[in-house]
Design an enzyme around this catalytic site. Sequence first.
Site, PDB file in Angstrom:
ATOM      1  CG  ASP A 100      -2.121   7.493   0.641  1.00  9.62           C
ATOM      2  OD1 ASP A 100      -1.203   7.507  -0.186  1.00  9.62           O
ATOM      3  OD2 ASP A 100      -3.159   8.180   0.524  1.00  9.62           O
ATOM      4  CG  ASP A 113      -1.707   1.215   1.432  1.00 10.18           C
ATOM      5  OD1 ASP A 113      -2.292   1.698   0.448  1.00 10.18           O
ATOM      6  OD2 ASP A 113      -1.730   1.735   2.565  1.00 10.18           O
TER       7      ASP A 113
END
Length: 411
Positions: A198, A196
Amino acid sequence: MSASQIPPATTVPADDDPTLLVKIFGKDRPGLTAGLCDTLAGYGVDIVDIEQVVTRGRIVLCVLVTAPKGDAAEGELRATVHTWAESLRMQAEIISGRGDNRPRGTGRSHVTVLGHPLTAEAVAAIASRITGTGGNIDRIFRLAKYPVTAVEFEVSGAETEPLRTALATEAADIGVDVAVVASGLQRRAQRLVVMDVDSTLIQDEVIELFAAHAGCEAEVAEVTARAMRGELDFEQSLHARVALLAGIDESVVEKVRAEVRLTPGARTLIRTLKRLGYQVGVVSGGFTQVTDDLQERLGLDFASANTLEVADGKLTGRVIGEVVDRAGKARLLRRFAAEAGVPLVQTVAIGDGANDLDMLNAAGLGVAFNAKPVVREAAHTAVNVPFLDTVLYLLGVTRDEVEAADAHVED
């Protein structure tokens, strides 16, 4: 080479064959292993097993050998080894027995424990829980002393999944991170890592960086809170937040890229994985305007995210193309694995939010990184320290190996 020149196969002692365990301990110095083996060689013994550990300059060297032939030979060997050790101000212990080491139990796992700091109480609790599941600790060694203390237990006699469940509960109670992975070639063959972005690869939430430039931080935060309360699903919240960015000048993209802060250890993680031959990718519910830049800067093999629509030099407040949501991240993991030619079981996924859960569960190893409680509970393992390169320890890579590789490149 003729048949007569082929060396005979190594003889493994039968369970009732006499053997000797020779232990040497004291201050470490060069030449100890060679000296001990040279001493033993005078008695025509074969080495069955050998292992040494050095801690703070003190060595424990253990050599399991076949017993020498002849009634007087064992006594002579003992006297000679003790004399050799005393000449070096070392201590020696020789224990008679029979056969090789007892076979390791079925079910073998690597248990990695991360602590910041790693307390004696925590190690005692983990070791006790391993024993409680029927497991035996065959070996312990340190992977890293900073930025966290990381140690690895090699465990046999307990199946991986029940052991993982038991240790996850213990780890939560004592405040350490524990990862349990099955032993075998598969662990070394993991060749794709997907992260991922963020709050995982980077410290920021990209939508909030854009919102700061649009002057709508409070409004974006409110939409995010509604999504967290379950009032909106991810796609609805994405469209609602992006709509608030309508009219921002496209030049803001460069400003946001400059504001993005990598998570500590991110560069080290990616650099080391690439040196090991891994392929590395990112999937994000954020925006390609940022992930494309990260892909170029970090040398990533794969990257996929949502795309902000731009018209006449302005953000329109819409995204174009298929939305990368929770299910989409799992689909992209599978697609990246297929393109990389890597079986899904040999993939690693890293994420922090509920939006990453499908991806974490689909991967061979799912790592919850500083994640929400629901994600920590569902992932294979969790890392709760703010250093992304600690994931390397879960793969069996030591801090010394990372630093040696960096030094070699610099030379």
